[in-house]
Design a protein around this motif. Structure first.
Motif, short mmCIF file in Angstrom:
data_model
loop_
_atom_site.label_atom_id
_atom_site.label_comp_id
_atom_site.label_asym_id
_atom_site.label_seq_id
_atom_site.Cartn_x
_atom_site.Cartn_y
_atom_site.Cartn_z
N ASP A 172 0.78 -1.48 0.18
CA ASP A 172 -0.22 0.00 -0.24
C ASP A 172 1.09 1.36 -0.33
O ASP A 172 0.70 1.79 1.15
N ILE A 173 1.46 1.49 -0.85
CA ILE A 173 2.51 2.16 -1.18
C ILE A 173 1.79 3.73 -1.70
O ILE A 173 1.18 3.84 -2.59
N ILE A 174 1.68 4.88 -1.27
CA ILE A 174 0.83 5.80 -1.65
C ILE A 174 1.83 7.40 -1.34
O ILE A 174 2.87 7.25 -0.04
N ALA A 175 1.63 7.90 -1.92
CA ALA A 175 2.33 9.45 -1.46
C ALA A 175 1.05 10.86 -1.76
O ALA A 175 0.74 10.96 -2.51
N TYR A 176 1.58 11.51 -0.57
CA TYR A 176 1.00 12.32 -0.71
C TYR A 176 2.11 14.15 -0.66
O TYR A 176 3.20 14.29 0.13
N ASP A 177 1.19 15.54 -1.78
CA ASP A 177 1.89 16.12 -1.63
C ASP A 177 1.56 16.80 -0.67
O ASP A 177 0.63 17.70 -0.67
N LYS A 221 -6.01 13.00 3.10
CA LYS A 221 -6.73 12.78 1.57
C LYS A 221 -7.15 14.09 0.60
O LYS A 221 -7.53 14.07 -0.52
N ASP A 222 -7.02 15.16 1.95
CA ASP A 222 -7.15 16.14 1.24
C ASP A 222 -6.33 17.28 0.37
O ASP A 222 -6.66 18.04 -0.10
N PHE A 236 -4.61 1.41 12.73
CA PHE A 236 -5.07 2.15 13.29
C PHE A 236 -4.67 3.75 13.41
O PHE A 236 -5.21 4.29 13.83
N TYR A 237 -3.39 4.20 12.64
CA TYR A 237 -3.20 5.05 12.73
C TYR A 237 -4.56 6.40 11.98
O TYR A 237 -4.01 7.21 11.51
N ALA A 238 -4.24 5.03 10.67
CA ALA A 238 -4.60 5.45 9.48
C ALA A 238 -4.88 7.00 8.84
O ALA A 238 -4.78 8.24 8.22
N LEU A 239 -2.92 7.17 8.22
CA LEU A 239 -1.98 8.52 8.13
C LEU A 239 -2.70 9.30 7.01
O LEU A 239 -3.34 10.77 6.43
N GLU A 240 -3.38 8.40 6.34
CA GLU A 240 -4.44 8.67 5.08
C GLU A 240 -5.54 9.29 5.48
O GLU A 240 -5.83 10.43 4.36
N ARG A 241 -6.25 9.26 6.63
CA ARG A 241 -7.55 10.06 6.38
C ARG A 241 -7.21 11.72 7.06
O ARG A 241 -7.82 12.68 6.62
#
Length: 151
Positions: free
Chosen positions: A33-38, A118-119, A110-115
């Protein structure tokens, strides 16, 4: 250069280069589940967050070691800080331009950093990294089937 073209990416070219190299290194070590956010518009301390996970502590450490080695060798980048080594449940690599979070799968849920992010615009990643999406659930399902606990 965003997975969601409606959100503009403001991360620097260097940050995007680091994210892509780190994502490929993580994928090569079978991260999930690799994902990156700006995050450059909402945080002044860094341009991007890269998130990855693994099903056990040993693999978390292996992924982090590979990312660190690859970024040093290919891009001359060294982290200014590395945290979480003792338990290897959540290791953070701070490269100033980017911050890499490699978490044990349980911490990831548990920590769900994606949430939290997400914006923010999602950054495009190498194909190998994109293919890791959903692997944690797939792995949990396989492990659960073997134990007879999950379906």
């Amino acid at each position: 250069m965003t997975a969601d073209e409606s959100l503009p990416v403001t991360a620097t070219d260097r940050s995007i280069e680091l994210v892509n190299a780190a994502a490929q290194a993580a994928a090569d070590r079978l991260a999930h589940d690799i994902i990156a956010y700006d995050v450059s518009d909402v945080l002044s301390i860094t341009d991007a967050f890269l998130l990855a996970s693994a099903p056990n502590d040993r693999q978390v450490k292996s992924i982090v070691d590979e990312i660190e080695e690859r970024l040093q060798k290919e891009l001359g980048a060294k982290p200014v800080r590395r945290e979480g080594d003792r338990d290897a449940r959540w290791i953070l690599l701070d490269y100033v331009d980017i911050v890499v979070h490699v978490q044990h799968s349980e911490e990831r849920v548990f920590y769900a950093l994606e949430r939290l992010w997400k914006d923010c615009p999602e950054l495009s990643l190498p194909e190998d990294a994109v293919k890791t999406r959903g692997k944690a659930q797939e792995h949990a399902g396989i492990a659960g089937d073997a134990d007879g606990e999950l379906s």
